[in-house]
Design an enzyme around this catalytic site. Structure first.
Site, PDB file in Angstrom:
ATOM      1  N   ARG F 108      19.524 -23.342  23.377  1.00 32.07           N
ATOM      2  CA  ARG F 108      20.216 -22.407  24.274  1.00 32.07           C
ATOM      3  C   ARG F 108      21.542 -21.926  23.668  1.00 32.07           C
ATOM      4  NH1 ARG F 108      19.553 -18.475  26.159  1.00 32.07           N
ATOM      5  NH2 ARG F 108      17.500 -19.323  26.584  1.00 32.07           N
ATOM      6  N   LYS F 143      39.152  -4.705  24.311  1.00 30.86           N
ATOM      7  CA  LYS F 143      38.427  -5.022  25.554  1.00 30.86           C
ATOM      8  C   LYS F 143      37.237  -5.911  25.193  1.00 30.86           C
ATOM      9  CE  LYS F 143      39.939  -0.766  27.782  1.00 30.86           C
ATOM     10  NZ  LYS F 143      39.572   0.550  28.333  1.00 30.86           N
ATOM     11  N   LYS F 175      50.987   2.849  24.171  1.00 28.23           N
ATOM     12  CA  LYS F 175      50.170   3.462  25.206  1.00 28.23           C
ATOM     13  C   LYS F 175      51.043   4.049  26.318  1.00 28.23           C
ATOM     14  CE  LYS F 175      46.879   0.212  25.822  1.00 28.23           C
ATOM     15  NZ  LYS F 175      45.466  -0.162  26.064  1.00 28.23           N
ATOM     16  N   GLU F 205      49.182   6.803  21.831  1.00 30.40           N
ATOM     17  CA  GLU F 205      48.226   7.424  22.758  1.00 30.40           C
ATOM     18  C   GLU F 205      48.830   8.700  23.312  1.00 30.40           C
ATOM     19  OE1 GLU F 205      46.798   4.810  25.905  1.00 30.40           O
ATOM     20  OE2 GLU F 205      46.763   6.507  27.295  1.00 30.40           O
ATOM     21  N   ASP F 226      43.394  10.444  24.458  1.00 25.54           N
ATOM     22  CA  ASP F 226      42.799   9.721  25.575  1.00 25.54           C
ATOM     23  C   ASP F 226      42.182  10.659  26.594  1.00 25.54           C
ATOM     24  OD1 ASP F 226      42.182   7.286  26.837  1.00 25.54           O
ATOM     25  OD2 ASP F 226      43.815   7.604  28.262  1.00 25.54           O
TER      26      ASP F 226
END
Lengths: 290, 290, 290, 290, 290, 290
Positions: F108, F143, F175, F205, F226
């Site tokens: 597994r 992410k 950002k 960004e 973006d």
């Protein structure tokens, strides 16, 4: 002189593996050696020799070898100059043949350990040689680099020095700041003796000959003579008359150490052999030839 | 000059806690501080001042404070000279009041971090001051003490220097040993570019002006001029004509650094500011008075 | 008698936190306390008293308290009988009030530490009381439960005993198996002295009075008299004439210890106080009343 | 009887390695085995036999072997009596030949694991033998030594016993303190069933026959009959009529266990087989002869 | 619906702290957040709201909060929609006010946990809603993301599902590969029962109705009906007649689950709710307004 | 296409070992594989083939192999389709022969790594194939699944994609939330440049073409466009005129990615290839036949 001849207590393998893996992980980060992995094909081999670039004493071979082996289990390494060897510029230390990726990935970690520990061994050896012929031994302190204490103390032994305690827990050292809150030498020593086991020694730091007498009266095994000039040290040696082991400390340099040693003290402890010894310069060159 | 003014990226708290706990555990061993615990009653308090004993720049305050706090959460600490401050002998750095047991137990760990990192910051600052007025910045390398890389690189920033890569994974540096197995600069750079992401820079080590031209032709962002004399460096700066960032390295000392800086290179990288900087001498004296 | 009165060196907090978190993690597994979390609402509170269910000496309060606090930082705990207290069945040790989930989750871990360490303290104390009036101290060994050595040695101190070495690294103990491969006592002691620092004591195990003489001649600080009958021990004490510290060991029981102590030996070391002391029975009952 | 015959679920190797390395690190401290390393030359060999010094059942061979192997990968070990064997004084358990340094360094760690786990296995076996012929199985609890739960539960299996849950997360056990805050057996069981998965069993502790009826009505799989006298247990067995598994617990001794077993309960759980079993006495003697 | 209403067993805090610290360390690397630390002054504050950007069920609030708190202990966080809440795009989940550096440093770690666990909870909830009105519960498997099993199983509970076993050690599941080497169902179940404790349940995977009869005859508590079509499942439910818990598995989708549920099975286990559930989209916007 | 052909930087072995051991420990829990250990005799062997059950690209072979090897060092494994291979249902990936206990215990964990990483590689490859012929590369983000970042980024490379930064520390990405507290693009870039080393790139960004101009004026190496529609992206590409590397991001799907790629951007970053890629279905069947 090689490790076999000096035979200092070795470092446990478990400790070597743990230290080397942590150092490799620090260098590999999350993505590994992106330079070698991108530009060197996996099958390419590298033959190189790790050589001294300045005079000194080698220490840390086991860590350097472990660094290469952790990355490439099949690397072939010959030890040309083991721990305890004195080398001159150009002397081979390790002769290495393996996958180029592995050798180049591990190179810096191996050199960082070897350079640091050889630096400590060399600094120690230099002091040891200056005091040769006296009864004084060169001794380290707890002024070590965080995380590297046991390794640095090993390097001190390779340099011909001896080790003071390894931590707060394996011996008692009563210093001025302790005495300030403990009500004097006699009380402090009595309390210490009541609080520790029979395998633990007690040392007291003294600044004057009066304190020396107090410490001797208290029956301590070791006395730290802090920042005393050679004349005063000589007086201390006389008063002691062989009762306690005497350790001199405080601002001792390569220039001043002989005079201190000639006072007859048993030990001279020096912080800078562990916290400020310059790295021994070593490098990896292409070409496998000892 | 203080930390607030230089504002270098700080060290993550998680890293400080991890490093300090490991160092304390190394010193406490299995039995803890048998000296303080035996001879100092639990309620006794200690007021002391941690002072510089030589000239230098302070770095590592957060680690020293964390060492005291980990042992005694209630200790009161005032920062008299924060990271980035230049101090002279006698200057207070920390003023501390707490349980004597806790203060004396943590003292050595706090001093070992603070002395080591201040040593790195001081060595860096000394070079930075010598090159002031030139375009050259002082830069560190991966020749760091195993386990302490991020902390030493922080200390370099506090000293006014800049950081080279933190590990094998965050930038590409193609060195002579890589070139030997990768078929020349052009091929190596091409392979590297194919293997890395768009946020990663490439640097190539060159030994001659011909290699410099090759590296420029390959379009690398940074070029390492290894072991070149000032005259040669000046030629390299001219040929480069602002295309790549130029970094000089190799045996640079406090004496030779100015001449290197005046050649017009952008960066001068120096291994010994991290691997061989002597510890800054600091000590804890009784009496809480900045 | 309470911890304040005996004042043995305490256990470092870092060690307590590490031990307690590991024990809680062992009990919580992957899913946590599925019983309490399923059937007890998060806001329900529990008031309880942790009481002794048999006679003995308490040790390990800090670990028990830490277990409850790690799970519920806001739990309210009163220490009714601190480390070093002698308790009888029904005596309150801790009075606890907190969220029921937290108290019930931590209960077993707290009790496992407290029961085990109190068992060690009680076994030690029982021997100490039997030898009261003689010069002999009760001493532990390295025959400890894996992972719990420092905690068990702390419990020995709480029981009125003293600690032998904490590991292989803080003192030299030359045993029969060492002598078999080291060429006799004189050679072994000489080699040991050359290999260790000045803060480290040497002990030699001897089986006969002849070996005792050899060990005394070698100048060791401590001599382990292994498996000698009281008569032989008495002879050893006489021959020693106060030169070395004498430690008796080997199959000593609560019944035989007094006879051994009366021979005049300094120390009696007993493995079973750490490796075979039965747990002290304690339990948590509902109702907060000391 | 040997391990092969009883075939209890073995301990994962990963767990053995982790436990053994931690125990060795605890014993080696920072400086390693300063006795062996100082007085035994690296090439000297040692042949010895680890023998039982009292009657009992062996458990923990894998941990002992791992301790020797971790220190000296080339050590040669023959297992004379594997886990599950019953031994008498003088019986060989392991026959060992290797570097003297390695064998002597690992000896105590190997013995501490083997003695502790064999002690648990022996205590369990002794109870199992007394109840032979009844339907009752001997079962352990969560009253284990912190850090050693899985190892002790393995030793219980080697002793012929069976395991209760390994932690708070793998089964539900609703005890008196839970019932006190959960509003009775029916409510508690209902809440538990709603909060857990379909692979988790529920057990309830009952003190009276009325509570037994409540628990049976709630449909729990297992019922813990706490501190009931044999007569009461017999009544409980009758009322249960085979519906739930019945577990008796509370102050059961080697003397009282037969009477409990003859009541017809399925399980008898005993805390002291893990928390208070005396260590089995074993020792390493020079000479390799099974 | 909120966490308070569903009251699933919560995750131990120790596990949350460990998971969050590891994830932060993974993101911080050696140098920390060089963007925020370089361009945001230490005193600047940030007020923001973490909002859902798509429909779903929230899970993982404690981990998100812990991520922010680990970096800035003084951050102020209001939970607008706790675990178990169903949210629509634009719904606030957390309202945060703190030092800008800290909030921006922790943002991605917080979102990664919250998005992943909310994704698992949402996928589970979607299945749960489709089977509403049947007796079938939605159940997870061991097909989880390495390192996140306990967290993902918690999210399954928040989604209204139930948990299968957490690992190889807390229940027996005999699958086809086991049967192939164990000699059939009857032998395997008998061996399992002999090897495990009384608190452990046994489940057997069957592919045919004949195997179902074998498993029932062997008396297992749970039977896994692997890859059976609804008609066959209905037959299995009939034959079972309530004796064992029946679990259906194999390629079940949001489209097919209702038909499976209507066959009368007790559980439907679905691997993809843990290993392939898409992340729930959430983001942090400036402006603190729920 | 196999790993040898794509030659992406490999994952450090140290990282593989650490990840695999942690995952095995998570699955083994405290008691190990109680199913296999109870019902499979230790000497029984198992020959099986791990096959793809759906179409996709393989990634993670080293982790799967390590999982089997950690449990049984002697297992024999043939790699039928290495990382980078595209497989169809029924294709063998690994052919395995070893002790049945070991193979079934590790199965597994091996599958969980292989399925997860192959899922990431497959999702990436699918996007890469759609944009083939354009200049756009597919790129990952931060992410990622907590704990698996470096592994997932490796899988992205195996899928033909390129990596964005690995953490907060190896590149600067400014950002919208940073700009909100940093006083605009020019100020932020200037501050960033002052705070970082010369090997670190800066990305900003931007949401509008005006911000694009600001970022270009500030001289950043990379610009993140973006959530711009293809038309706007095309305008951005024109204005940029090759000065900065342009990265498009925001809600890009398999359907929309071609249109974005055709705008001429250099990179298209996609979060869901790491955080939401469905697991690739693979399984272990009895019978060793590639």
């Amino acid at each position: 002189m090689t490790r076999a001849e000096v035979q200092p207590s070795s470092i446990p393998d478990l400790m070597i593996r743990t230290a080397v893996r942590a150092a490799l992980a620090e260098d590999l980060g999350r993505a590994g050696d992106i330079t070698s992995n991108s530009i060197v094909a996996p099958t390419v081999r590298f033959a190189g020799t790790l050589r001294a670039r300045e005079e000194g004493r080698v220490a840390g071979i086991d860590l350097a070898v472990a660094a290469f082996r952790e990355i490439d289990g099949g690397v072939d390494i010959q030890v040309a100059n083991d721990d305890g060897s004195d080398v001159v510029p150009g002397d081979a230390v390790l002769v290495i043949e393996g996958h180029a990726r592995g050798v180049l990935t591990a190179e810096r970690t191996a050199l960082n350990f070897l350079g640091h520990l050889s630096g400590v061994a060399t600094a120690t050896r230099n002091l040891v040689e200056v005091v040769r012929g006296t009864r004084a031994q060169i001794c380290c302190t707890r002024k070590t680099t965080p995380g590297l204490r046991a390794l640095e103390k090993y390097a001190v032994r390779i340099g011909g020095g001896v080790n003071h305690r390894f931590g707060l827990d394996d011996a008692v050292l009563i210093k001025d700041n302790h005495l300030a809150v403990a009500g004097g030498i006699a009380a402090a020593v009595k309390a210490a003796r009541a609080g520790i086991g029979h395998m633990v020694k007690i040392e007291v730091e003294v600044d004057t000959l009066e304190e020396l007498e107090e410490a001797l009266a208290a029956g301590v095994e070791v006395i730290l003579l802090d920042n005393m000039a050679p004349d005063r040290l000589r007086q201390a040696v006389e008063r002691n008359a062989g009762r306690a082991v005497l350790e001199a400390s405080g601002g001792i340099t390569l220039e001043s150490v002989r005079a201190v040693a000639e006072t007859g003290v048993d030990l001279i402890s020096v912080g800078w052999i562990t916290h400020s010894a310059p790295c021994l310069d070593l490098g990896l060159d292409q070409g496998a030839r000892a």
